[in-house]
Enzyme design. Structure first.
Site, PDB file in Angstrom:
ATOM      1  CB  THR A   1      -0.907  -0.019   1.255  1.00 57.96           C
ATOM      2  OG1 THR A   1      -1.502   1.263   1.415  1.00 57.96           O
ATOM      3  CG2 THR A   1      -0.122  -0.327   2.529  1.00 57.96           C
ATOM      4  CG  ASP A   2      -1.103   4.988  -1.007  1.00 57.64           C
ATOM      5  OD1 ASP A   2      -1.662   4.358  -0.084  1.00 57.64           O
ATOM      6  OD2 ASP A   2      -1.684   5.865  -1.678  1.00 57.64           O
ATOM      7  CD  GLU A   3      -3.428   3.619   4.482  1.00 56.99           C
ATOM      8  OE1 GLU A   3      -3.187   3.468   5.685  1.00 56.99           O
ATOM      9  OE2 GLU A   3      -4.568   3.677   4.009  1.00 56.99           O
TER      10      GLU A   3
ATOM     11  CE1 TYR B   1      -3.497  -2.651   5.638  1.00 53.33           C
ATOM     12  CE2 TYR B   1      -3.319  -0.298   5.185  1.00 53.33           C
ATOM     13  CZ  TYR B   1      -3.393  -1.607   4.735  1.00 53.33           C
ATOM     14  OH  TYR B   1      -3.360  -1.873   3.385  1.00 53.33           O
TER      15      TYR B   1
ATOM     16  CE  LYS C   1      -0.149  -4.615   2.995  1.00 56.89           C
ATOM     17  NZ  LYS C   1      -0.566  -5.950   2.476  1.00 56.89           N
TER      18      LYS C   1
HETATM   19  P1  NAD Z   1      -9.955  -7.225   2.060  1.00 62.83           P
HETATM   20  O1  NAD Z   1     -10.011  -6.927   3.519  1.00 62.83           O
HETATM   21  O2  NAD Z   1     -11.163  -6.959   1.222  1.00 62.83           O
HETATM   22  O3  NAD Z   1      -9.569  -8.757   1.820  1.00 62.83           O
HETATM   23  C1  NAD Z   1      -8.582  -9.398   2.565  1.00 62.83           C
HETATM   24  C2  NAD Z   1      -8.755 -10.902   2.362  1.00 62.83           C
HETATM   25  O4  NAD Z   1      -7.704 -11.558   3.080  1.00 62.83           O
HETATM   26  C3  NAD Z   1     -10.080 -11.440   2.892  1.00 62.83           C
HETATM   27  O5  NAD Z   1     -10.653 -12.318   1.969  1.00 62.83           O
HETATM   28  C4  NAD Z   1      -9.679 -12.188   4.162  1.00 62.83           C
HETATM   29  O6  NAD Z   1     -10.540 -13.262   4.495  1.00 62.83           O
HETATM   30  C5  NAD Z   1      -8.277 -12.647   3.814  1.00 62.83           C
HETATM   31  N1  NAD Z   1      -7.454 -12.890   5.015  1.00 62.83           N
HETATM   32  C6  NAD Z   1      -7.288 -12.060   6.078  1.00 62.83           C
HETATM   33  N2  NAD Z   1      -6.493 -12.644   6.992  1.00 62.83           N
HETATM   34  C7  NAD Z   1      -6.126 -13.853   6.483  1.00 62.83           C
HETATM   35  C8  NAD Z   1      -5.312 -14.910   6.956  1.00 62.83           C
HETATM   36  N3  NAD Z   1      -4.712 -14.846   8.150  1.00 62.83           N
HETATM   37  N4  NAD Z   1      -5.144 -15.992   6.172  1.00 62.83           N
HETATM   38  C9  NAD Z   1      -5.742 -16.075   4.957  1.00 62.83           C
HETATM   39  N5  NAD Z   1      -6.554 -15.111   4.470  1.00 62.83           N
HETATM   40  C10 NAD Z   1      -6.741 -14.010   5.225  1.00 62.83           C
HETATM   41  O7  NAD Z   1      -8.697  -6.438   1.519  1.00 62.83           O
HETATM   42  P2  NAD Z   1      -8.436  -5.730   0.112  1.00 62.83           P
HETATM   43  O8  NAD Z   1      -8.933  -4.344   0.180  1.00 62.83           O
HETATM   44  O9  NAD Z   1      -8.894  -6.641  -0.969  1.00 62.83           O
HETATM   45  O10 NAD Z   1      -6.838  -5.665   0.151  1.00 62.83           O
HETATM   46  C11 NAD Z   1      -6.056  -6.745  -0.366  1.00 62.83           C
HETATM   47  C12 NAD Z   1      -4.587  -6.382  -0.255  1.00 62.83           C
HETATM   48  O11 NAD Z   1      -4.342  -5.173  -0.964  1.00 62.83           O
HETATM   49  C13 NAD Z   1      -4.100  -6.140   1.166  1.00 62.83           C
HETATM   50  O12 NAD Z   1      -2.807  -6.655   1.279  1.00 62.83           O
HETATM   51  C14 NAD Z   1      -4.077  -4.619   1.292  1.00 62.83           C
HETATM   52  O13 NAD Z   1      -3.096  -4.213   2.215  1.00 62.83           O
HETATM   53  C15 NAD Z   1      -3.694  -4.222  -0.115  1.00 62.83           C
HETATM   54  N6  NAD Z   1      -4.145  -2.900  -0.573  1.00 62.83           N
HETATM   55  C16 NAD Z   1      -5.466  -2.547  -0.474  1.00 62.83           C
HETATM   56  C17 NAD Z   1      -5.879  -1.318  -0.983  1.00 62.83           C
HETATM   57  C18 NAD Z   1      -7.330  -0.878  -0.925  1.00 62.83           C
HETATM   58  O14 NAD Z   1      -7.626   0.260  -1.273  1.00 62.83           O
HETATM   59  N7  NAD Z   1      -8.260  -1.734  -0.541  1.00 62.83           N
HETATM   60  C19 NAD Z   1      -4.935  -0.457  -1.556  1.00 62.83           C
HETATM   61  C20 NAD Z   1      -3.594  -0.858  -1.608  1.00 62.83           C
HETATM   62  C21 NAD Z   1      -3.220  -2.087  -1.134  1.00 62.83           C
HETATM   63  O1  DAU Z   2      -4.142   3.990   0.405  1.00 64.87           O
HETATM   64  C1  DAU Z   2      -4.350   2.611   0.317  1.00 64.87           C
HETATM   65  C2  DAU Z   2      -5.199   2.161   1.498  1.00 64.87           C
HETATM   66  O2  DAU Z   2      -6.521   2.633   1.244  1.00 64.87           O
HETATM   67  C3  DAU Z   2      -5.209   0.648   1.680  1.00 64.87           C
HETATM   68  O3  DAU Z   2      -3.918   0.231   2.013  1.00 64.87           O
HETATM   69  C4  DAU Z   2      -6.186   0.241   2.783  1.00 64.87           C
HETATM   70  O4  DAU Z   2      -6.265  -1.174   2.857  1.00 64.87           O
HETATM   71  C5  DAU Z   2      -7.560   0.793   2.447  1.00 64.87           C
HETATM   72  O5  DAU Z   2      -8.453   0.503   3.502  1.00 64.87           O
HETATM   73  C6  DAU Z   2      -7.486   2.298   2.219  1.00 64.87           C
HETATM   74  O6  DAU Z   2      -7.193   2.991   3.461  1.00 64.87           O
HETATM   75  P1  DAU Z   2      -7.934   4.362   3.842  1.00 64.87           P
HETATM   76  O7  DAU Z   2      -7.887   4.527   5.293  1.00 64.87           O
HETATM   77  O8  DAU Z   2      -7.442   5.476   2.999  1.00 64.87           O
HETATM   78  O9  DAU Z   2      -9.423   3.983   3.324  1.00 64.87           O
HETATM   79  P2  DAU Z   2     -10.862   4.232   3.956  1.00 64.87           P
HETATM   80  O10 DAU Z   2     -11.858   3.838   2.920  1.00 64.87           O
HETATM   81  O11 DAU Z   2     -11.003   3.666   5.318  1.00 64.87           O
HETATM   82  O12 DAU Z   2     -10.891   5.827   4.093  1.00 64.87           O
HETATM   83  C7  DAU Z   2     -10.694   6.677   2.979  1.00 64.87           C
HETATM   84  C8  DAU Z   2     -10.726   8.111   3.493  1.00 64.87           C
HETATM   85  O13 DAU Z   2     -12.064   8.408   3.925  1.00 64.87           O
HETATM   86  C9  DAU Z   2      -9.844   8.353   4.709  1.00 64.87           C
HETATM   87  O14 DAU Z   2      -9.293   9.646   4.631  1.00 64.87           O
HETATM   88  C10 DAU Z   2     -10.800   8.245   5.893  1.00 64.87           C
HETATM   89  C11 DAU Z   2     -12.109   8.742   5.328  1.00 64.87           C
HETATM   90  N1  DAU Z   2     -13.335   8.128   5.874  1.00 64.87           N
HETATM   91  C12 DAU Z   2     -13.411   6.778   5.930  1.00 64.87           C
HETATM   92  C13 DAU Z   2     -14.526   6.151   6.415  1.00 64.87           C
HETATM   93  C14 DAU Z   2     -14.614   4.651   6.522  1.00 64.87           C
HETATM   94  C15 DAU Z   2     -14.392   8.937   6.257  1.00 64.87           C
HETATM   95  O15 DAU Z   2     -14.328  10.166   6.173  1.00 64.87           O
HETATM   96  N2  DAU Z   2     -15.518   8.316   6.742  1.00 64.87           N
HETATM   97  C16 DAU Z   2     -15.632   6.964   6.846  1.00 64.87           C
HETATM   98  O16 DAU Z   2     -16.682   6.460   7.341  1.00 64.87           O
END
Ligand code: NAD
Ligand code: DAU
Length: 355
Positions: A131-133, A156, A160
């Site tokens: 992630t970019d975080e 988190y 990562k």
């Molecule tokens: P998600 O929470 O939707 O899915 C995560 C999946 O991992 C789920 O199916 C869960 O059951 C599985 N999981 C969790 N713990 C596990 C374990 N111990 N063993 C096996 N499976 C397990 O997450 P996502 O949003 O699809 O993110 C997927 C990946 O991408 C993560 O590594 C996250 O850090 C990364 N990522 C997400 C975003 C985003 O915006 N969602 C952005 C950048 C990177």
């Molecule tokens: O940047 C990549 C990341 O993006 C991934 O690594 C994470 O897995 C993914 O969850 C996401 O993280 P964020 O914290 O940026 O996403 P989230 O959707 O939780 O929040 C997006 C923005 O919106 C953040 O600035 C917080 C804000 N927010 C979020 C929620 C859930 C609100 O204002 N209200 C809300 O209820």
């Protein structure tokens, strides 16, 4: 890559990735999807794929922290490539309960690296999804590049960051073939409605308040999930080993602007019965502790080396996403009521009976 282990394939991005791979002409590898099925893992996300590809798609319910079970997966399916999505992914949850983040994101990744090292002779690639975080927070200027120093803010992002370091260490120490991608905020179909965009869509549809943290001035860089999947596959096929690639949507937006656009798009595609604008539902709430102000990605390296650019605009991507959630109301209902978990409960009961 004959037998690709995809971890976390029942989550949001993992399920989109598996769907994308299996739709590619000429793709003939077998995918072994290992997922623990936490609250975020939903077998509904791939129910159709399960039926359509009985030979090339295999699902194994397992925790990546369970070394014995994962050893069995690597041996039974002769895994030769890994694409590692599995993680605890929600920042707010990591603030309340960080332990699970350390277990899965750090120790789970370590287990997979160890097993890949054990089978090094046949391993073609370990691709780690990050992630970019990990880079922390930007002020109003500048972009994250691949060389930006790590400075994570939440449990988190710290977990990562730790896993990224381990993956790189395995490359440097054992000469192990790895690639890493650090992506910005994804949105699109099958995202669990705890993240900003699906939460706002499902609440707006139900006429519930739309909680915006602080003043909604924090900035994220939004990328449509299919663009992310395409980037990952390009990196897996052509990325240089030991390298990191940033992935971003070139789409920086303040949260409040995202929510306003979302409300206006929903009003247009699904006019509310009472005629009131969904913007009236916006509710400014207490800010997230340690809330990173701005993320923005420079993805020039991926563009120059592997010819990837984000294709979907936010305008078209958000409309597609909204339409998907409106059309897939049964999916939303099963997630909201927790009904999708009955399948998981049934699996555990069947297994107990068999034992
Ligand atoms: P998600 O929470 O939707 O899915 C995560 C999946 O991992 C789920 O199916 C869960 O059951 C599985 N999981 C969790 N713990 C596990 C374990 N111990 N063993 C096996 N499976 C397990 O997450 P996502 O949003 O699809 O993110 C997927 C990946 O991408 C993560 O590594 C996250 O850090 C990364 N990522 C997400 C975003 C985003 O915006 N969602 C952005 C950048 C990177
Ligand atoms: O940047 C990549 C990341 O993006 C991934 O690594 C994470 O897995 C993914 O969850 C996401 O993280 P964020 O914290 O940026 O996403 P989230 O959707 O939780 O929040 C997006 C923005 O919106 C953040 O600035 C917080 C804000 N927010 C979020 C929620 C859930 C609100 O204002 N209200 C809300 O209820």
């Amino acid at each position: 890559m004959k037998n690709i282990l995809v971890t976390g394939g029942c989550g949001f991005i993992g399920s989109n990735f598996i769907r994308y791979l299996l739709s590619l002409p000429g793709f003939n590898s077998t995918i072994i999807n290992v997922d623990k099925l936490t609250y975020a893992g939903n077998p509904d996300n791939l129910a159709d794929i399960d039926k359509s590809f009985p030979e090339r798609y295999i699902f194994v319910q397992s925790d990546i922290c369970d070394m014995e079970s994962m050893t069995g997966v690597f041996e039974t399916y002769e895994i030769d490539a890994v694409c590692h999505f599995a993680a605890e992914s929600h920042v707010d949850r990591s603030i309340v309960e960080p332990g699970a983040f350390l277990n899965t994101n750090v120790m789970g990744t370590f287990n997979l690296l160890e097993l890949s090292r054990k089978h090094k002779d046949r391993m073609v690639l370990f691709h780690h999804i990050s992630t970019d975080e990990v880079f922390g927070s930007l002020d109003d200027k500048g972009l994250f590049s691949e060389t930006t120093p790590y400075d994570p803010s939440s449990p988190y992002s710290a977990s990562k960051a730790a896993s990224d370091h381990m993956v790189r260490a395995y490359h440097r120490t054992y000469g192990f073939p790895v690639t890493i991608s650090n992506c910005s905020n994804n949105y699109g179909p099958y995202q669990f409605p705890e993240k900003l965009i699906p939460l706002m869509i499902t609440n707006a549809k139900a006429g519930k308040p739309l909680p915006v943290y602080g003043q909604g001035h924090n900035i994220r860089d939004w990328v449509y999930v299919e663009d992310h999947c395409k980037a990952v596959w390009k990196i897996m096929k052509g990325g240089r080993h030991g390298e990191t690639y940033n992935v971003g949507g070139r789409c920086e937006m303040r949260n409040i602007d995202v929510v306003n656009i979302l409300c206006d798009t929903m009003d247009r595609v699904d006019p509310p019965a009472d005629g009131r604008s969904r913007r009236d539902l916006i509710n400014f709430v207490k800010d997230r502790p340690g809330h990173d102000y701005r993320y923005a990605i420079d993805c020039t390296k991926l563009q120059n080396e592997l010819d990837w650019i984000p294709e979907e605009s936010f305008k078209t991507g958000i409309e597609k996403t909204i339409r998907w959630y409106l059309k897939n109301e049964p999916w939303v209902r099963r997630v909201q009521t927790g009904e999708y978990r009955n399948w998981i409960k049934q699996q555990y009961e069947d297994r107990e009976r068999a034992e």
